[in-house]
Design a protein around this motif. Structure first.
Motif, PDB file in Angstrom:
ATOM      1  N   SER A   1      35.956  47.680  41.216  1.00 42.82           N
ATOM      2  CA  SER A   1      34.585  47.769  40.711  1.00 42.82           C
ATOM      3  C   SER A   1      34.488  47.223  39.297  1.00 42.82           C
ATOM      4  O   SER A   1      33.503  46.567  38.939  1.00 42.82           O
ATOM      5  CB  SER A   1      34.104  49.225  40.755  1.00 42.82           C
ATOM      6  OG  SER A   1      34.112  49.724  42.073  1.00 42.82           O
ATOM      7  N   THR A   2      35.504  47.481  38.481  1.00 42.26           N
ATOM      8  CA  THR A   2      35.520  46.949  37.119  1.00 42.26           C
ATOM      9  C   THR A   2      35.630  45.434  37.138  1.00 42.26           C
ATOM     10  O   THR A   2      34.965  44.735  36.357  1.00 42.26           O
ATOM     11  CB  THR A   2      36.689  47.564  36.326  1.00 42.26           C
ATOM     12  OG1 THR A   2      36.516  48.981  36.267  1.00 42.26           O
ATOM     13  CG2 THR A   2      36.736  47.011  34.910  1.00 42.26           C
ATOM     14  N   GLN A   3      36.476  44.897  38.012  1.00 46.83           N
ATOM     15  CA  GLN A   3      36.597  43.440  38.122  1.00 46.83           C
ATOM     16  C   GLN A   3      35.260  42.805  38.481  1.00 46.83           C
ATOM     17  O   GLN A   3      34.818  41.835  37.860  1.00 46.83           O
ATOM     18  CB  GLN A   3      37.637  43.085  39.185  1.00 46.83           C
ATOM     19  CG  GLN A   3      39.077  43.335  38.784  1.00 46.83           C
ATOM     20  CD  GLN A   3      40.033  42.989  39.909  1.00 46.83           C
ATOM     21  OE1 GLN A   3      39.640  42.430  40.940  1.00 46.83           O
ATOM     22  NE2 GLN A   3      41.300  43.332  39.723  1.00 46.83           N
ATOM     23  N   VAL A   4      34.605  43.371  39.486  1.00 40.51           N
ATOM     24  CA  VAL A   4      33.322  42.818  39.933  1.00 40.51           C
ATOM     25  C   VAL A   4      32.277  42.912  38.828  1.00 40.51           C
ATOM     26  O   VAL A   4      31.502  41.979  38.596  1.00 40.51           O
ATOM     27  CB  VAL A   4      32.848  43.546  41.205  1.00 40.51           C
ATOM     28  CG1 VAL A   4      31.400  43.187  41.520  1.00 40.51           C
ATOM     29  CG2 VAL A   4      33.746  43.208  42.387  1.00 40.51           C
ATOM     30  N   SER A   5      32.266  44.023  38.110  1.00 38.16           N
ATOM     31  CA  SER A   5      31.209  44.278  37.135  1.00 38.16           C
ATOM     32  C   SER A   5      31.415  43.547  35.819  1.00 38.16           C
ATOM     33  O   SER A   5      30.437  43.079  35.212  1.00 38.16           O
ATOM     34  CB  SER A   5      31.105  45.791  36.874  1.00 38.16           C
ATOM     35  OG  SER A   5      30.769  46.487  38.046  1.00 38.16           O
ATOM     36  N   PHE A   6      32.651  43.445  35.353  1.00 38.60           N
ATOM     37  CA  PHE A   6      32.866  43.024  33.971  1.00 38.60           C
ATOM     38  C   PHE A   6      33.813  41.838  33.799  1.00 38.60           C
ATOM     39  O   PHE A   6      34.051  41.402  32.674  1.00 38.60           O
ATOM     40  CB  PHE A   6      33.412  44.207  33.149  1.00 38.60           C
ATOM     41  CG  PHE A   6      32.533  45.416  33.201  1.00 38.60           C
ATOM     42  CD1 PHE A   6      31.262  45.401  32.623  1.00 38.60           C
ATOM     43  CD2 PHE A   6      32.942  46.572  33.851  1.00 38.60           C
ATOM     44  CE1 PHE A   6      30.437  46.506  32.679  1.00 38.60           C
ATOM     45  CE2 PHE A   6      32.129  47.694  33.906  1.00 38.60           C
ATOM     46  CZ  PHE A   6      30.874  47.661  33.319  1.00 38.60           C
TER      47      PHE A   6
ATOM     48  N   PRO B   1      33.853  38.170  35.115  1.00 42.38           N
ATOM     49  CA  PRO B   1      33.252  37.104  35.930  1.00 42.38           C
ATOM     50  C   PRO B   1      34.275  36.214  36.628  1.00 42.38           C
ATOM     51  O   PRO B   1      34.010  35.719  37.736  1.00 42.38           O
ATOM     52  CB  PRO B   1      32.421  36.314  34.909  1.00 42.38           C
ATOM     53  CG  PRO B   1      32.119  37.298  33.826  1.00 42.38           C
ATOM     54  CD  PRO B   1      33.319  38.179  33.736  1.00 42.38           C
ATOM     55  N   SER B   2      35.439  36.002  36.011  1.00 38.40           N
ATOM     56  CA  SER B   2      36.431  35.125  36.623  1.00 38.40           C
ATOM     57  C   SER B   2      36.983  35.703  37.925  1.00 38.40           C
ATOM     58  O   SER B   2      37.466  34.971  38.791  1.00 38.40           O
ATOM     59  CB  SER B   2      37.581  34.862  35.645  1.00 38.40           C
ATOM     60  OG  SER B   2      38.282  36.050  35.349  1.00 38.40           O
ATOM     61  N   ALA B   3      36.892  37.011  38.100  1.00 40.51           N
ATOM     62  CA  ALA B   3      37.431  37.640  39.301  1.00 40.51           C
ATOM     63  C   ALA B   3      36.577  37.373  40.529  1.00 40.51           C
ATOM     64  O   ALA B   3      37.049  37.529  41.661  1.00 40.51           O
ATOM     65  CB  ALA B   3      37.571  39.146  39.085  1.00 40.51           C
ATOM     66  N   THR B   4      35.304  36.979  40.313  1.00 43.75           N
ATOM     67  CA  THR B   4      34.393  36.789  41.441  1.00 43.75           C
ATOM     68  C   THR B   4      33.920  35.342  41.564  1.00 43.75           C
ATOM     69  O   THR B   4      32.894  35.072  42.177  1.00 43.75           O
ATOM     70  CB  THR B   4      33.174  37.731  41.306  1.00 43.75           C
ATOM     71  OG1 THR B   4      32.563  37.528  40.028  1.00 43.75           O
ATOM     72  CG2 THR B   4      33.604  39.186  41.428  1.00 43.75           C
TER      73      THR B   4
ATOM     74  N   LEU C   1      39.919  34.165  47.104  1.00 48.41           N
ATOM     75  CA  LEU C   1      40.951  34.746  46.246  1.00 48.41           C
ATOM     76  C   LEU C   1      40.686  36.226  46.002  1.00 48.41           C
ATOM     77  O   LEU C   1      41.610  37.040  45.957  1.00 48.41           O
ATOM     78  CB  LEU C   1      41.015  33.990  44.916  1.00 48.41           C
ATOM     79  CG  LEU C   1      41.559  32.555  44.970  1.00 48.41           C
ATOM     80  CD1 LEU C   1      41.512  31.918  43.579  1.00 48.41           C
ATOM     81  CD2 LEU C   1      42.984  32.537  45.517  1.00 48.41           C
ATOM     82  N   PHE C   2      39.424  36.584  45.847  1.00 48.02           N
ATOM     83  CA  PHE C   2      39.075  37.982  45.619  1.00 48.02           C
ATOM     84  C   PHE C   2      39.517  38.837  46.809  1.00 48.02           C
ATOM     85  O   PHE C   2      40.152  39.885  46.630  1.00 48.02           O
ATOM     86  CB  PHE C   2      37.571  38.121  45.395  1.00 48.02           C
ATOM     87  CG  PHE C   2      37.119  39.538  45.179  1.00 48.02           C
ATOM     88  CD1 PHE C   2      37.191  40.122  43.928  1.00 48.02           C
ATOM     89  CD2 PHE C   2      36.622  40.290  46.251  1.00 48.02           C
ATOM     90  CE1 PHE C   2      36.781  41.435  43.732  1.00 48.02           C
ATOM     91  CE2 PHE C   2      36.206  41.604  46.060  1.00 48.02           C
ATOM     92  CZ  PHE C   2      36.289  42.178  44.798  1.00 48.02           C
ATOM     93  N   LEU C   3      39.209  38.401  48.020  1.00 45.80           N
ATOM     94  CA  LEU C   3      39.567  39.177  49.200  1.00 45.80           C
ATOM     95  C   LEU C   3      41.072  39.186  49.417  1.00 45.80           C
ATOM     96  O   LEU C   3      41.651  40.221  49.806  1.00 45.80           O
ATOM     97  CB  LEU C   3      38.857  38.621  50.423  1.00 45.80           C
ATOM     98  CG  LEU C   3      37.349  38.851  50.487  1.00 45.80           C
ATOM     99  CD1 LEU C   3      36.760  38.190  51.726  1.00 45.80           C
ATOM    100  CD2 LEU C   3      37.018  40.337  50.492  1.00 45.80           C
ATOM    101  N   ASP C   4      41.730  38.059  49.199  1.00 42.15           N
ATOM    102  CA  ASP C   4      43.193  38.015  49.370  1.00 42.15           C
ATOM    103  C   ASP C   4      43.876  38.973  48.402  1.00 42.15           C
ATOM    104  O   ASP C   4      44.831  39.670  48.768  1.00 42.15           O
ATOM    105  CB  ASP C   4      43.712  36.595  49.160  1.00 42.15           C
ATOM    106  CG  ASP C   4      43.303  35.646  50.288  1.00 42.15           C
ATOM    107  OD1 ASP C   4      42.919  36.159  51.367  1.00 42.15           O
ATOM    108  OD2 ASP C   4      43.338  34.425  50.084  1.00 42.15           O
ATOM    109  N   ASN C   5      43.395  39.023  47.186  1.00 42.51           N
ATOM    110  CA  ASN C   5      43.959  39.941  46.198  1.00 42.51           C
ATOM    111  C   ASN C   5      43.699  41.388  46.614  1.00 42.51           C
ATOM    112  O   ASN C   5      44.576  42.253  46.482  1.00 42.51           O
ATOM    113  CB  ASN C   5      43.348  39.673  44.828  1.00 42.51           C
ATOM    114  CG  ASN C   5      43.839  40.652  43.777  1.00 42.51           C
ATOM    115  OD1 ASN C   5      45.013  40.664  43.408  1.00 42.51           O
ATOM    116  ND2 ASN C   5      42.930  41.493  43.276  1.00 42.51           N
TER     117      ASN C   5
END
Length: 462
Positions: free
Chosen positions: A195-200, A202-205, A210-214
């Motif tokens: 949730s933190t990656q998605v919210s704060f 931007p490079s994670a999304t 890659l997001f789903l594989d991780n």
């Protein structure tokens, strides 16, 4: 693996308490205000992409009021997408929300009941079915709030992982024991890291694959647990451009190709039994690491907001005065004046007339004069709820629109109560608000209050 993405869609109320008009807002250009800009950047594209069919979501009732009036096409798309799930599975993916976005642990018991019952009634009015879950504003919670949810027929809510202490290692959901013979209440907790990656971050999304594989690489696939990602819904297209496309890509095929089953809490509960217990961390929230201090005083989140304690104290004292007059005036007519307020939402939505509601609760038809008094006092109580909107306490600075709106709503509540009862409250409230001041601009709370009261008097004269 079963995964859920929850979007909390909400905006602070921007309407003037007398004109109900949203003033032009700097920074929202080329749109007139932030509601219109966020509609264009977020609500509309997500509705057109049918993302509201796939998400777990809640839309704040006061935002939905504006949306239904300003763009009924988008409002209808959101509603129909949720209803399709309800008709297909018997449970919908929408959640209700506390009506005016109050911080529930800081509210009185009667306010908690009003907020939950209004939120449930609003959801039913729009979606045509009762909600199973309710999103608590800022996920702020205490045990009394969970008791109110349970008493009102709500089955679950979503909290941050630090808001519960599990009896055993688990992603949840969890059972929270409630007092006085109530059934344990179900709490879903979201995945903090994702949730933190998605919210704060931007490079994670940027890349959905890659997001789903991780996610699949780092989360064990436990069929009895749910991976839940939660964020502000405005992130998807407004706070972060193109994330509405990211959301569509994840849920329109990228996940299915990886054997991911997208679900939502009410549907997950149809298929699983919750057995793990946890203890609630009371007076906690998802957006303040100091519990609920952010909405009552300066804290580490907003260390310069010394005005908050004075504003909270002034509004709390104002609420006591308003409530005292409300009960004193209406008790001779209604055995349960608070039940009248809890059900006032039925009048607001045109489900019944005020006269009919009063007849149900008093056993007689009121005179025109009595009805006018009741109307003024209920309207005052509506504004009294708005004056505690959490947004007015969220930021560091008092000169922002949100805290000034909270005081303006308080002024209208005072004006209507004075008109209904003949009492004089404004001088006391003015004195209370003198201590509320912006360090940057020297703007004071009593100035905002007095200016609004002057407008009220001008409206009366006109």
């Amino acid at each position: 693996m079963k995964i859920c993405i929850h979007g909390h869609f909400y905006q602070p109320p921007r309407e003037d308490p007398f004109s109900n008009y949203i003033p032009d807002e700097t920074g929202a250009e080329p749109f007139r205000n932030w509601n219109e800009r966020i509609l264009f950047e977020c609500y509309q594209p997500n509705a057109k992409a049918r993302n509201f069919e796939k998400l777990s979501f809640n839309v704040g009732p006061t935002l939905f009021n504006w949306l239904a009036d300003f763009d009924p096409e988008v409002s209808d798309m959101i509603i129909k997408q949720e209803q399709e799930n309800y008709h297909r599975f018997g449970v919908g993916n929408g959640m209700a929300q506390g009506y005016n976005h109050l911080i529930m642990p800081l509210a009185t018991l009667e306010d908690k009941i009003t907020q939950v019952r209004w939120g449930i009634e609003d959801f039913y009015y729009r979606f045509g079915h009762k909600p199973d879950g309710l999103w608590l504003p800022e996920t702020a919670v205490d045990l009394e709030t969970l008791c109110v949810l349970s008493d009102c027929g709500i089955k679950f809510t979503i909290l941050a992982p630090w808001q519960v202490i599990p009896e055993e290692t688990s992603r949840g959901p969890f059972l929270i024991d409630l007092p006085n013979g109530r059934e344990p209440f179900i709490v879903f907790t979201y995945d903090q890291e994702l949730s933190t990656q998605v919210s704060f971050n931007p490079s994670a999304t940027v890349n959905g694959d890659l997001f789903l594989d991780n996610l699949l690489r780092t989360r064990p696939d436990n069929p009895n647990e749910l991976v839940l990602i939660a964020s502000d819904g405005e992130l998807y297209g407004h706070h972060q451009p193109f994330r509405d496309h990211f959301l569509s890509y994840l849920m329109d095929g990228a996940g299915t190709r990886r054997n991911i089953e997208w679900t939502y809490p009410a549907k997950w509960l149809q298929e699983h039994e919750v057995t793990t217990k946890a203890r609630l961390v009371e007076n906690s929230s998802w957006s303040c690491m100091h519990g609920v201090d952010r909405w009552k005083q300066a804290c580490g989140c907003t260390p310069n907001a010394v005005w908050k304690a004075a504003l909270r104290d002034a509004l709390d004292r104002t609420a006591v005065m308003l409530d005292t007059l409300y009960v004193q005036t209406l008790s001779p007519i209604f055995p349960e004046p608070w039940e009248l307020r809890h059900r006032y939402i039925e009048v607001l939505w045109g489900k019944r007339t005020l006269q009919d509601l009063c007849y149900q609760l008093s056993g007689r038809r009121l005179t025109s004069m009595e009805l006018n008094i009741v109307q003024d006092l209920l309207s005052a109580q509506y504004e009294r709820q708005r004056m505690f909107t959490s947004c007015g306490f969220f930021h560091d600075e008092f000169y922002r629109l949100e805290p000034q709106n909270n005081i303006a709503y308080a002024a209208k509540a005072v004006y209507l109560t004075e008109r209904a009862t003949g009492a004089e409250l404004r001088s006391v409230v003015t004195d209370l608000l003198q201590r509320v001041q912006s360090e940057k601009t020297s703007l004071r709370g009593d100035t905002v209050f007095s200016q609004t009261m002057m407008r009220a008097q001008a409206e009366k004269a006109a």
